[in-house]
Design a protein around this motif. Structure first.
Motif, PDB file in Angstrom:
ATOM      1  N   LYS A  10      -9.587 -22.368 107.211  1.00  0.00           N
ATOM      2  CA  LYS A  10     -10.526 -21.388 107.770  1.00  0.00           C
ATOM      3  C   LYS A  10     -10.396 -21.290 109.284  1.00  0.00           C
ATOM      4  O   LYS A  10     -10.421 -20.194 109.842  1.00  0.00           O
ATOM      5  CB  LYS A  10     -11.962 -21.741 107.367  1.00  0.00           C
ATOM      6  N   GLU A  14      -9.387 -18.156 111.613  1.00  0.00           N
ATOM      7  CA  GLU A  14     -10.247 -17.682 112.699  1.00  0.00           C
ATOM      8  C   GLU A  14      -9.481 -17.558 114.009  1.00  0.00           C
ATOM      9  O   GLU A  14      -9.737 -16.646 114.806  1.00  0.00           O
ATOM     10  CB  GLU A  14     -11.433 -18.627 112.905  1.00  0.00           C
ATOM     11  N   ILE A  73     -12.908 -17.648 103.437  1.00  0.00           N
ATOM     12  CA  ILE A  73     -13.603 -16.924 104.508  1.00  0.00           C
ATOM     13  C   ILE A  73     -14.529 -15.872 103.923  1.00  0.00           C
ATOM     14  O   ILE A  73     -15.671 -15.699 104.373  1.00  0.00           O
ATOM     15  CB  ILE A  73     -12.573 -16.268 105.462  1.00  0.00           C
ATOM     16  N   HIS A  76     -17.586 -17.630 102.370  1.00  0.00           N
ATOM     17  CA  HIS A  76     -18.396 -18.268 103.408  1.00  0.00           C
ATOM     18  C   HIS A  76     -19.167 -17.238 104.228  1.00  0.00           C
ATOM     19  O   HIS A  76     -20.376 -17.384 104.456  1.00  0.00           O
ATOM     20  CB  HIS A  76     -17.486 -19.088 104.321  1.00  0.00           C
ATOM     21  N   ARG A  77     -18.494 -16.186 104.650  1.00  0.00           N
ATOM     22  CA  ARG A  77     -19.135 -15.230 105.557  1.00  0.00           C
ATOM     23  C   ARG A  77     -20.089 -14.285 104.838  1.00  0.00           C
ATOM     24  O   ARG A  77     -21.048 -13.804 105.442  1.00  0.00           O
ATOM     25  CB  ARG A  77     -18.066 -14.472 106.343  1.00  0.00           C
ATOM     26  N   GLY A 127     -17.376 -12.606 113.032  1.00  0.00           N
ATOM     27  CA  GLY A 127     -16.117 -12.771 112.317  1.00  0.00           C
ATOM     28  C   GLY A 127     -15.925 -11.732 111.237  1.00  0.00           C
ATOM     29  O   GLY A 127     -16.875 -11.304 110.588  1.00  0.00           O
ATOM     30  N   ASP A 160     -17.175 -20.277 114.289  1.00  0.00           N
ATOM     31  CA  ASP A 160     -18.301 -20.670 113.442  1.00  0.00           C
ATOM     32  C   ASP A 160     -18.513 -22.176 113.538  1.00  0.00           C
ATOM     33  O   ASP A 160     -18.070 -22.939 112.677  1.00  0.00           O
ATOM     34  CB  ASP A 160     -18.010 -20.241 112.005  1.00  0.00           C
TER      35      ASP A 160
END
Length: 232
Positions: A10, A14, A73, A76-77, A127, A160
């Motif tokens: 991750k 990023e 990602i 998670h986001r 993000g 993050d």
């Protein structure tokens, strides 16, 4: 896959590892760990064909690594977005909760969550959120530390990280704020910046400046990976 390996995939994503190479130092600064620990983990990820890396060279995601990073990602986001927008969690507190939820998220639940949130493209800390086909918008990979003195930029997103988000909350630095870089202090010192709208001056730490991504004044990603840190 272990949670630590997932965190590495991750963070490499990023930092831009889907489209460019990132350095061992960048990963170490983003995760707040020693460079030697990064080297050891990258070696493990390379053996699993999740990253591409040559000795003394930079790191990028392989196709296999990118596919896994995109799914992680995305889960998670989307959960971060739900926690912030629906349950009113503070920005600095959503990361650990999303870490738990992402591991219990089926493909069907993920699709329903995405629809419920009206298909967001960005999470609360700026993000990008890949869509169900793995597509995502271009974003800037230029960090504040790389901006020359005298230049004006717009804050696009933050790494993050719980401690970073608390720090940014405490100094009241927000997304989409335009700032002018005043001075890089020597010997890995802080960066002095000024908010364009308010005129307020801030001092941003060396570590934080490597975890804040910026765009040009029009909000467009910079077209270069590194900007010469010359004084103007």
């Amino acid at each position: 896959m272990t949670p630590i390996k997932e965190d590495y995939l991750k963070i490499i994503f990023e930092l831009g590892g889907a489209k460019r190479e990132v350095s061992n130092k960048q990963i170490a600064l983003a995760l707040g760990i020693a460079a030697g620990s990064v080297t050891e983990m990258i070696s493990k990820l390379k053996k699993e064909r999740l990253v591409s890396h040559k000795p003394y060279d930079d790191i990028s995601l392989t196709k296999k690594g990118l596919d896994q990073a995109i799914l992680l990602i995305r889960k998670h986001r989307l959960w971060e977005t739900f926690l912030a927008s629906t349950l009113d969690f503070a920005l600095a507190d959503i990361h650990p909760e999303a870490e738990v939820l992402e591991h219990a998220t089926s493909a069907e639940l993920l699709a329903h969550l995405d629809k419920f949130l009206n298909y967001p493209t960005h999470c609360p800390h700026g993000g990008v959120i890949p869509d169900r086909d793995g597509n995502f918008q271009e974003e800037s990979y230029t960090v504040l530390d790389d901006i020359p003195d005298g230049k004006t930029v717009t804050i696009e997103r933050f790494i993050d990280d719980h401690d970073l988000l608390i720090y940014l909350r405490d100094i009241n630095l927000k997304l989409e704020t335009q700032i002018k870089v005043i001075k890089h202090e020597p010997f890995d010192g802080p960066i002095a910046v000024q908010e364009v709208a308010s005129g307020k001056q801030l001092s941003i730490s060396f570590k934080a400046s490597h975890n804040i991504f910026v765009t040009d004044e029009q909000g467009n990603p910079f077209k270069v990976d590194k900007m010469a840190k010359k004084k103007e």
